[in-house]
Design a protein around this motif. Structure first.
Motif, PDB file in Angstrom:
ATOM      1  N   LYS A 121       0.514  -1.708   0.087  1.00  0.00           N
ATOM      2  CA  LYS A 121      -0.474   0.147   0.203  1.00  0.00           C
ATOM      3  C   LYS A 121       1.045   1.781  -0.317  1.00  0.00           C
ATOM      4  O   LYS A 121       0.552   2.413  -0.507  1.00  0.00           O
ATOM      5  N   THR A 122       1.991   1.364   0.010  1.00  0.00           N
ATOM      6  CA  THR A 122       2.763   2.166   0.900  1.00  0.00           C
ATOM      7  C   THR A 122       3.324   3.112  -0.918  1.00  0.00           C
ATOM      8  O   THR A 122       2.935   2.444  -1.831  1.00  0.00           O
ATOM      9  N   ASN A 123       2.876   4.223  -0.567  1.00  0.00           N
ATOM     10  CA  ASN A 123       3.301   5.506  -1.826  1.00  0.00           C
ATOM     11  C   ASN A 123       4.526   5.770  -1.804  1.00  0.00           C
ATOM     12  O   ASN A 123       5.775   5.320  -1.136  1.00  0.00           O
ATOM     13  N   LEU A 124       4.525   6.347  -3.395  1.00  0.00           N
ATOM     14  CA  LEU A 124       6.202   6.696  -3.126  1.00  0.00           C
ATOM     15  C   LEU A 124       7.202   7.259  -1.661  1.00  0.00           C
ATOM     16  O   LEU A 124       8.742   6.926  -1.747  1.00  0.00           O
ATOM     17  N   LYS A 125       6.508   8.102  -1.490  1.00  0.00           N
ATOM     18  CA  LYS A 125       7.394   8.423  -0.562  1.00  0.00           C
ATOM     19  C   LYS A 125       7.837   7.718   0.616  1.00  0.00           C
ATOM     20  O   LYS A 125       8.594   7.888   0.881  1.00  0.00           O
ATOM     21  N   GLU A 126       6.624   7.052   0.864  1.00  0.00           N
ATOM     22  CA  GLU A 126       7.765   6.150   1.571  1.00  0.00           C
ATOM     23  C   GLU A 126       7.737   5.193   1.652  1.00  0.00           C
ATOM     24  O   GLU A 126       9.324   4.732   1.711  1.00  0.00           O
ATOM     25  N   LYS A 127       8.258   4.990   0.117  1.00  0.00           N
ATOM     26  CA  LYS A 127       9.429   4.383  -0.448  1.00  0.00           C
ATOM     27  C   LYS A 127      10.440   4.524  -0.208  1.00  0.00           C
ATOM     28  O   LYS A 127      11.303   3.998   0.347  1.00  0.00           O
ATOM     29  N   ASP A 128      10.800   5.713  -0.953  1.00  0.00           N
ATOM     30  CA  ASP A 128      11.512   6.305  -0.529  1.00  0.00           C
ATOM     31  C   ASP A 128      12.096   6.430   0.883  1.00  0.00           C
ATOM     32  O   ASP A 128      13.535   6.271   0.969  1.00  0.00           O
ATOM     33  N   VAL A 129      12.058   6.695   1.562  1.00  0.00           N
ATOM     34  CA  VAL A 129      11.370   7.191   2.882  1.00  0.00           C
ATOM     35  C   VAL A 129      12.597   5.318   3.425  1.00  0.00           C
ATOM     36  O   VAL A 129      13.306   5.529   4.652  1.00  0.00           O
ATOM     37  N   TYR A 130      12.314   4.604   2.778  1.00  0.00           N
ATOM     38  CA  TYR A 130      12.402   3.005   3.352  1.00  0.00           C
ATOM     39  C   TYR A 130      13.312   3.187   3.081  1.00  0.00           C
ATOM     40  O   TYR A 130      14.749   2.529   3.845  1.00  0.00           O
ATOM     41  N   ASN A 131      13.911   3.039   1.309  1.00  0.00           N
ATOM     42  CA  ASN A 131      15.153   3.102   0.900  1.00  0.00           C
ATOM     43  C   ASN A 131      16.306   3.524   1.725  1.00  0.00           C
ATOM     44  O   ASN A 131      17.160   3.427   1.820  1.00  0.00           O
ATOM     45  N   GLN A 132      15.797   5.234   2.157  1.00  0.00           N
ATOM     46  CA  GLN A 132      16.781   5.413   2.972  1.00  0.00           C
ATOM     47  C   GLN A 132      17.077   5.262   4.831  1.00  0.00           C
ATOM     48  O   GLN A 132      17.856   4.662   5.073  1.00  0.00           O
ATOM     49  N   ALA A 133      16.016   4.401   4.975  1.00  0.00           N
ATOM     50  CA  ALA A 133      15.862   3.484   6.062  1.00  0.00           C
ATOM     51  C   ALA A 133      16.883   2.811   6.473  1.00  0.00           C
ATOM     52  O   ALA A 133      17.709   2.257   6.932  1.00  0.00           O
ATOM     53  N   THR A 134      17.020   2.016   4.487  1.00  0.00           N
ATOM     54  CA  THR A 134      18.266   0.311   5.114  1.00  0.00           C
ATOM     55  C   THR A 134      19.378   0.959   4.523  1.00  0.00           C
ATOM     56  O   THR A 134      20.658   0.552   5.466  1.00  0.00           O
ATOM     57  N   VAL A 135      19.372   2.467   3.987  1.00  0.00           N
ATOM     58  CA  VAL A 135      21.037   3.108   4.454  1.00  0.00           C
ATOM     59  C   VAL A 135      21.325   3.407   5.504  1.00  0.00           C
ATOM     60  O   VAL A 135      22.011   2.931   6.277  1.00  0.00           O
ATOM     61  N   ALA A 136      20.539   4.527   5.996  1.00  0.00           N
ATOM     62  CA  ALA A 136      20.424   4.468   7.836  1.00  0.00           C
ATOM     63  C   ALA A 136      21.602   2.937   8.821  1.00  0.00           C
ATOM     64  O   ALA A 136      21.804   3.373   9.234  1.00  0.00           O
ATOM     65  N   LEU A 137      20.515   2.430   8.660  1.00  0.00           N
ATOM     66  CA  LEU A 137      20.392   1.751   9.662  1.00  0.00           C
ATOM     67  C   LEU A 137      21.926   0.538   9.456  1.00  0.00           C
ATOM     68  O   LEU A 137      22.876  -0.009  10.098  1.00  0.00           O
ATOM     69  N   ASP A 138      22.393  -0.117   7.807  1.00  0.00           N
ATOM     70  CA  ASP A 138      23.472  -0.367   7.409  1.00  0.00           C
ATOM     71  C   ASP A 138      24.792   0.506   7.973  1.00  0.00           C
ATOM     72  O   ASP A 138      25.602   0.169   8.357  1.00  0.00           O
ATOM     73  N   ILE A 139      24.204   1.750   7.939  1.00  0.00           N
ATOM     74  CA  ILE A 139      25.940   2.448   8.419  1.00  0.00           C
ATOM     75  C   ILE A 139      25.382   2.798   9.902  1.00  0.00           C
ATOM     76  O   ILE A 139      26.355   2.261  10.424  1.00  0.00           O
ATOM     77  N   ALA A 140      24.427   2.606  10.561  1.00  0.00           N
ATOM     78  CA  ALA A 140      24.278   2.555  12.306  1.00  0.00           C
ATOM     79  C   ALA A 140      25.094   0.981  12.641  1.00  0.00           C
ATOM     80  O   ALA A 140      25.673   0.803  13.328  1.00  0.00           O
ATOM     81  N   MET A 141      25.241  -0.547  11.441  1.00  0.00           N
ATOM     82  CA  MET A 141      25.033  -0.868  12.388  1.00  0.00           C
ATOM     83  C   MET A 141      27.281  -0.957  11.678  1.00  0.00           C
ATOM     84  O   MET A 141      27.770  -2.151  12.473  1.00  0.00           O
ATOM     85  N   VAL A 142      27.232  -0.599  10.264  1.00  0.00           N
ATOM     86  CA  VAL A 142      29.117  -0.372  10.047  1.00  0.00           C
ATOM     87  C   VAL A 142      29.751   0.507  11.268  1.00  0.00           C
ATOM     88  O   VAL A 142      30.662  -0.045  12.381  1.00  0.00           O
ATOM     89  N   ARG A 143      28.531   1.479  11.661  1.00  0.00           N
ATOM     90  CA  ARG A 143      29.708   2.195  13.499  1.00  0.00           C
ATOM     91  C   ARG A 143      29.392   1.018  13.789  1.00  0.00           C
ATOM     92  O   ARG A 143      30.365   0.564  15.499  1.00  0.00           O
ATOM     93  N   LEU A 144      28.990   0.013  14.702  1.00  0.00           N
ATOM     94  CA  LEU A 144      28.815  -0.705  15.884  1.00  0.00           C
ATOM     95  C   LEU A 144      29.266  -1.322  15.963  1.00  0.00           C
ATOM     96  O   LEU A 144      30.299  -2.187  16.537  1.00  0.00           O
ATOM     97  N   GLU A 145      30.014  -1.770  14.740  1.00  0.00           N
ATOM     98  CA  GLU A 145      30.850  -2.931  14.591  1.00  0.00           C
ATOM     99  C   GLU A 145      31.650  -2.834  14.577  1.00  0.00           C
ATOM    100  O   GLU A 145      33.330  -2.880  15.799  1.00  0.00           O
ATOM    101  N   LYS A 146      32.320  -1.443  14.129  1.00  0.00           N
ATOM    102  CA  LYS A 146      33.408  -0.448  14.381  1.00  0.00           C
ATOM    103  C   LYS A 146      33.905  -0.626  15.732  1.00  0.00           C
ATOM    104  O   LYS A 146      34.746  -0.723  16.334  1.00  0.00           O
ATOM    105  N   GLU A 147      32.793   0.373  16.410  1.00  0.00           N
ATOM    106  CA  GLU A 147      32.459   0.095  17.881  1.00  0.00           C
ATOM    107  C   GLU A 147      32.968  -0.636  18.894  1.00  0.00           C
ATOM    108  O   GLU A 147      33.323  -0.965  19.614  1.00  0.00           O
TER     109      GLU A 147
END
Lengths: 640, 417
Positions: A121-147
């Motif tokens: 059901k999601t709209n385009l905007k939400e999809k874009d936010v989703y994509n951002q979220a995957t990137v943010a999550l991955d960045i957070a994970m890399v950061r935690l791995e380093k941590e």
């Protein structure tokens, strides 16, 4: 809401409550489409808050709700990106900052979960936010791995060095000489050093600063919740393995190939065997239990991952330790390896219980089994070496008589070696239990009441000494001079008794054995006196002889005495007490006879014909068995 | 399924029973045994060279058929496991020929006083190779885990940039690790460490403690320059040198010797060196430069050697190709993993959210194939390690048994005192 800013994931119980609330809210809204604006806002807020804590549907249809989410989401992403290039650790930034980071991560993750639950059901905007979220999550994970790596590295603690001293038995290498190097040269007795073994209790140590454990645990929880558990594992294993490698450097353990172990000379190998014994004990009784505890503290909630990580961390080292044991077992058993094998076997048997605990799970069973196999193999090698040791004594032959009749180095070697063995009583008793042996004391007799005197080890020790005795008897036959033969046997038997009496060996050999062997060397003393002196002293017996016969007797006695003096001053009785005893008993017999002879006959023989006074004889006898370097003739120096 | 294993155990007992009957050597019987042994060697390696067609599964998916066929390919994990079985069979049969019913003094006389120690020496070297290879398989398991991370990330739906970023990191590490040569695999961190193949195993998505997170955030990969003390075998140990040393005095028996016991000894040694050579070529192993040159091929006219030579040529060609561009190992799964890794990297590099349908579909097929390789590795690598350990222990046991017989022979021939 600060009090709810807890770590991920929300525990199962709580989750149900949130889910239930969520359903209630949903049901409320569905029941009446004409809710007033305030209530609608309230419900929406509640739902949004609920979604923050539970893994539930976050799909919010109202625009207000989404923009609300959007704001918070943007905040969360910003916070995560803020840490992306920050080189200091989140831990250093303090607990509140850490909480904010985890909270931000949680928001992003919750959003992703929600999106995935209703992607269509999601709209385009939400999809874009989703994509951002995957990137943010991955960045957070890399950061935690380093941590994770940084914090583990910065706060690691090593096992304190005093553990290194533990179990360095009996100092180093009393016997590093090869058994076969024993030839008929006099060797200096190796000083056997006192055992200064410390009895430090083993206990698990902290491998990292305990204060950081909650932080690491939070990282683990977050990464596992976000499906980055594998990344966590790999990074965790890597850092901990590196720490173990570093520790191995401080222990100076070198990996050796089978080829190297087989080519090593005995001294180096002996050192390597001792080091192995020490390291194996520290590793299995201190280091690895501590490491396992660390894994459990951090990953205990994720078992069997905790176990798997522990095995990955330790496997490499464990295999290399096992490999050394295997490699050493490939060597042919040389008798001088007995003690090193004993200590290796002893440790390998001692740590089995620890190993069973370390690798109690199925995943590590191959390591557990490998240790049991190795221990059996070492038991086998040790027993074989023990028998070789005995055989080597039996096979030790000399081609010429041992000079001076002193203590043969075979006697020294064997007795001092045996003195090392009581440390391994338990190991030896279990190894020798089913091995047949001829024992000189087959049954409990006499005063011996200690059970140790009748243990398998005691029987074998006595049997070894019996073998030594036979070897000495054969060596004694090489003497042309029968008296020297008795001196040799006396010396060596006395030495054996001294070694037994003066050490723990006495509990094994028993009073009966000691008594018999004292009698044995005392008999040698009598034998000596008879063989050297009876014929000489018979010259001093009076038979109402003529003056010329008396003079002749006196002359012959002096000649014989000179001869004994010349020979026996070069003989050796190294033990001062034994020498004194021998001097006294000889002196009593010889001087008494001589004094009587002179006293009765001096006037008839005439001073001119008497070379020695009684005092001369007494003094000269003290020179016997002093192991003088060159023959001393009396005729030149002592003539009056 | 190792029938020859029954031959272990109380052969010494049998020797002592049969020693008295031995006096008259039954030459004909021995000849027969030797020929049978050669035939078995030939059969076993022929089967390895051209495996029987796999039972066709009644599946309609071409994919499945292809992957089943691939499992039997030379250098696949399954094939390597078969090779281990073959080795164990040959070894058991050989030991029976060497020791059973034989007068112990026979193998201590010339030329065996030279041949037997040489053979035992070779077997010790083989032990070290086993250790190194078991360790190398651990590296392969690490590659497997990297591939699994990539698979897991690329399986996410909808596939976002973050997932691709994650996959790319794992793929980059995977591809680098798979194409690293031994020397590069040896850590550059230096300090206290010896050689070893651990860097790849210890490389993470960033250079630890060296500010590598920025590199990681761009989706790139850096190989952490970590010092490593975990060389597998010994500080200066080299797989290539070991193989070379094993072949040092390995020459086919000539003249009279060719008809007797020296022949199976030569065959068994050749098989042992060959198997060790294959293992070292298959997985990462400490120092392998020039490995392809180190295996002298047995003379072609020998019947038993035909298939072995065939396999050797195939692997040797591959190795030479790989050696030029660098490779961690020739294991078939690793080779395919490398190809898939490159191709998925390409996909990842060109990825824009949302995924384009065609590209996503073809990537999905590759991801599935990668997942299948991972699954097979998961199933077979640990058992392969166990088999190699078994080979290790078998070699140890056989050596001990031969030494025992030699000792016995020593006692028998020693003059009675």
């Amino acid at each position: 809401m600060a009090e709810f800013e807890s770590k991920l994931p929300v525990s199962g119980g709580k989750n149900h409550v949130f889910e239930a609330c969520h359903h209630v809210v949903k049901a409320l809204r569905a029941s009446d489409n004409n809710l007033d604006a305030n209530l609608r806002k309230l419900l929406s807020d509640l739902e949004s808050h609920l979604s923050t804590f539970g893994m539930v549907d976050t799909k919010v249809e109202e625009d207000t709700g989404f923009s609300d989410m959007d704001e918070r989401f943007k905040e969360a992403v910003k916070r995560i990106l803020g840490w992306e290039t920050n080189q200091s650790t989140i831990l250093e930034a303090g607990p509140s900052e850490a909480n904010h980071f985890f909270q931000a991560l949680y928001e992003v993750q919750t959003f992703l979960m929600g999106f995935k639950a209703f992607p269509i059901k999601t709209n385009l905007k939400e999809k874009d936010v989703y994509n951002q979220a995957t990137v943010a999550l991955d960045i957070a994970m890399v950061r935690l791995e380093k941590e994770l790596c940084d914090v583990l590295y910065q706060h690691k603690q090593h096992i304190k060095p005093e553990y290194l001293a533990v179990s360095s038995r009996g100092k180093d290498i009393v016997y590093d000489e090869s058994f076969v190097s024993l030839d008929d040269e006099v060797v200096v007795e190796a000083s056997s050093l006192e055992d200064d073994e410390q009895t430090l209790g083993f206990q698990a140590a902290d491998m990292v600063d305990p204060l950081i454990i909650p932080h690491i645990k939070a990282i683990a929880n977050a990464m596992f919740a976000c499906d980055y558990g594998r990344a966590f594992r790999e990074a965790f294993i890597s850092v901990r393995r590196e720490a173990l490698d570093e520790y191995m450097i401080t222990l100076e353990l070198e990996r050796l190939s089978c080829v190297e172990v087989l080519q090593m000379d005995w001294e180096d190998l002996n050192c390597a065997m001792r080091k192995w014994t020490k390291v194996l004990k520290i590793i299995t009784q201190v280091y690895l239990p501590s490491e396992k505890r660390l894994c459990e503290q951090i990953l205990g909630d994720f078992d069997p991952i905790s176990t798997a990580c522990f095995i990955e961390i330790s496997k490499d080292l464990i295999l290399s330790l096992l490999n050394f044991g295997e490699a050493v077992s490939l060597r042919s058993c040389q008798p001088e390896m007995l003690e090193s094998f004993l200590s290796m076997y002893e440790v390998s048997a001692e740590i089995l219980l620890d190993v069973d605990n370390l690798f109690s799970e199925e995943t590590g069973s191959f390591l557990r089994m490998a240790f049991h196999e190795l221990s059996k193999k070492l038991a086998n090698r040790t027993t074989t070496t023990f028998l070789k040791f005995k055989n080597a004594i039996a096979a030790n032959e000399s081609s010429r008589a041992f000079p001076g009749g002193g203590i043969h180095h075979l006697t020294r070697y064997v007795m001092n070696y045996l003195k090392l063995l009581p440390k391994y009583t338990d190991a030896l008793n279990s190894l020798l239990e089913n091995l047949e042996v001829d024992d000189s004391i087959p049954e409990k007799t006499g005063q011996d009441i200690l059970p140790s005197t009748f243990s398998p080890m005691a029987r074998h020790l006595r049997s070894i000494v019996t073998t030594l005795e036979s070897s000495l008897e054969r060596k004694a036959q090489l003497y042309a001079d029968e008296s020297l033969k008795f001196i040799f046997l006396m010396n060596n038997f006395h030495y054996m008794v001294q070694k037994v009496k003066g050490s723990e060996l006495r509990h094994f050999f028993g009073d009966e054995w000691i008594r018999k062997h004292i009698a044995r060397y005392q008999h040698n003393v009598t034998d000596y006196e008879r063989s050297t002196w009876s014929s000489i002293l018979s010259l001093l017996k009076d038979n109402n002889d003529s003056v010329s016969t008396l003079r002749e007797r006196c002359r012959l006695f002096c000649l014989a005495f000179d001869d004994v003096y010349k020979n026996q001053t070069r003989w050796s009785v190294p033990d001062p007490e034994l020498r004194d005893d021998l001097h006294i008993s000889t002196s009593v017999k010889v001087v008494q006879s001589y004094r009587g002879f002179i006293g009765r006959n001096a006037a008839r023989i005439g001073d001119r014909h008497i070379r020695y006074t009684c005092e001369d004889i007494e003094n000269l006898l003290l020179d016997l068995f002093e192991c003088l370097p060159s023959p001393r003739s009396l005729r030149s120096s002592r003539r009056r | 399924m190792r029938p020859a294993q029954d031959n272990q155990g109380s052969f010494l007992g049998r020797i002592s029973i049969r020693r008295n009957q031995f006096v008259d050597v039954n030459n004909e019987q021995e000849q027969e045994d030797l020929e049978l042994f050669q035939k078995h060697i030939a059969d076993r390696f022929t089967e390895l060279l051209s495996p029987p067609p796999p039972p066709q599964p009644p599946s309609d998916e071409a994919n499945t058929v292809a992957s089943v066929a691939a499992t039997e390919q030379i250098m696949s994990v399954t094939w390597l496991r078969k090779l281990m079985d073959v080795f164990l069979c040959c070894e058991a049969e050989f030991k029976a020929i060497l020791l059973m019913g034989r007068d112990p003094t026979q193998i201590s006389k010339p030329p065996f006083d030279r041949l037997v120690p040489e053979m035992l020496d070779r077997s010790i070297k083989a032990l070290d190779i086993c250790t190194a290879v078991v360790n190398g398989i651990d590296s392969v398991r690490h590659y497997q885990r990297l591939a699994e991370i990539a698979v897991r990330a690329l399986e996410q739906r909808p596939l976002g940039d973050g997932n691709v970023r994650r996959a790319k990191r794992a793929l980059a590490n995977l591809v680098i690790a798979l194409s690293l040569e031994d020397k590069e695999n040896v850590s550059g961190g230096g300090g206290g460490g010896g050689g070893g193949n651990k860097t790849t195993e210890r490389s993470w998505s960033f250079g630890r403690r060296s500010g590598g997170s920025s590199a990681a955030s761009k989706g790139g990969a850096t190989i952490g320059q970590l010092k490593s003390t975990s060389w597998a075998v010994g500080r200066n140990w080299s797989a290539a040198k070991q193989i070379h040393a094993m072949t040092a005095n390995l020459t086919p028996p000539r003249g009279n010797e060719a008809a007797g016991l020296p022949q199976p000894m030569f065959i068994m040694s050749t098989v042992m060196v060959f198997v060790m050579w294959v293992l070292t070529a298959a997985v990462p192993c400490q120092e392998r430069s020039g490995l392809a040159n180190h295996l002298p091929v047995p003379p072609k006219h020998l019947n038993w050697a035909q298939s072995l030579i065939g396999i050797h040529e195939k692997i040797g060609d591959e190795w030479k190709k790989k050696e030029k561009k660098g490779s961690a190992g020739l294991m078939e799964e690793m080779t395919r993993m490398e190809k898939l890794g490159h191709s998925l990297m390409e996909f990842a590099d060109g990825f824009h959210y949302p995924a384009e349908k065609d590209a996503a579909e073809s990537a999905a097929t590759q991801v599935a194939e990668m997942a299948e390789i991972c699954r097979r590795m998961e199933e077979e690598l640990v058992p392969l390690q166990q088999q190699i350990r078994e080979v290790f222990h078998r070699i140890v046991r056989s050596r001990a048994e031969i030494l025992e017989v030699l000792e016995q022979a020593g006692k028998l021939s020693a003059p009675v005192v």
